[in-house]
Design an enzyme around this catalytic site. Sequence first.
Site, mmCIF file in Angstrom:
data_model
loop_
_atom_site.group_PDB
_atom_site.id
_atom_site.type_symbol
_atom_site.label_atom_id
_atom_site.label_comp_id
_atom_site.label_asym_id
_atom_site.label_seq_id
_atom_site.Cartn_x
_atom_site.Cartn_y
_atom_site.Cartn_z
ATOM 1 N N ASP A 240 0.856 -1.192 0.000
ATOM 2 C CA ASP A 240 0.000 0.000 0.000
ATOM 3 C C ASP A 240 0.889 1.239 0.000
ATOM 4 O O ASP A 240 2.013 1.183 -0.475
ATOM 5 C CB ASP A 240 -0.950 -0.017 1.207
ATOM 6 N N HIS A 263 1.973 2.157 -3.204
ATOM 7 C CA HIS A 263 1.048 3.120 -3.795
ATOM 8 C C HIS A 263 1.564 4.549 -3.717
ATOM 9 O O HIS A 263 0.810 5.496 -3.896
ATOM 10 C CB HIS A 263 -0.319 3.024 -3.106
#
Length: 415
Positions: A240, A263
């Site tokens: 993430d 991310h």
Amino acid sequence: MVVSLHLQVTSFAFFVLILCLYCSNIVYNVVAMKSEVVDVSDFGAVGDGTADSSKAFLKAWNFVCSREIENGVRVIFVPENQTFLLHPVTFNGPCKAKEIKFLIMGRIISPVSPKTWEGLDQAKWLTFYKVSGLKIKGSGEINGRGWGWWNQSCRDHPRLEGCTSLAPTAMIFESCKTSSLSQVRLINSSQTHVLIRGTDGFIVDHVKITAPETSPNTDGIHISSASNIFIRNSIIGTGDDCVSIGDYTTNIHISHVKCGPGHGISIGSLGRSGNFVQVQNIRVNTVTFKGTTNGARIKTWQVGKGYVRGVMFENLFFNSVKNPIIIDQNYCNVRGACKELETGVQIRDVVYRNLWGTSSTEVAITLNCSRSVSCTGLLLQSIMLKSSITGKNVRSSCINAHGAAIGVVQPAPCF
């Protein structure tokens, strides 16, 4: 000749004097450290990787926390070449010692089975609460062994009976002041690796955080309701965000970080519950993104209110990143199907300066702003983004974004 010999003897004597003083200083420090060091093994911790050492660690912590010594510093020592299994545990403050050093030289591991958390807070593993002057450092490792939770994640296993979106954060620093985390390695957290919440004055320095790219919601570091936070000289690659910045944050400084996979570095998501957002004075400088989904990202929910302002993204390098520069002011549960609302979080005074590298998609700059609450005061300066695919071009995409461009900006801005 006599003068030369005299100088040589004098120089040698001076060297011996300095060496003796240096050695004396080392001996003094060692003696001082011995009088302050608390080894968790002395409180019953067993470093075989199977015995639960939670109570022993708590005993060591309570011993250190409750005692005030003359210089105000005490050390908790986790010895090298040993592996300590810890069940969920909270290290509570405030402490009498002005400064506590938590020296992690060995390995700390989590239980694998989520059943260990039955009847407990499933969001926590190692928590430090209301501790000031905490310095966690060392060459050791903290391993969340999160695959037990990943295997029952609703994101990855939506049809699994009993799937859950909950999972414990590896390390939580809540309501702590003037504290730091440095040098240690954190791997495979069940969810977020490090959460800094309700904290003023915290430094993360020279840490390495890793988890598989496919692991769900394993942010590297998440910051919420915090101020004066410094993250620097670190390597973060997870499933993430490398770093995510939540609500009520101010004076956040991120520098000299290698990010990927993951991310990217994200401000948000913000305003999900329709609350009033307050985020300002964010500095992201000298960061390398490699193969990430996003680079410099700001994302807010349409139902939110409030502001994000005073943001600087500077000296960033992108290596095959899907969305190098992205603002999404229309974030919602169903991507691409957000109903337009009259509310929105105001985004203004955001600077992108000295950004270069490659995009793995056609749209390298996305400024997707609300039609009701526009993005204002955006500045693009010295931007050079190209496609990572030979022969392809990249472009910008804008909705209700207002600002200016200085110097060379490629792809061309679409304000």
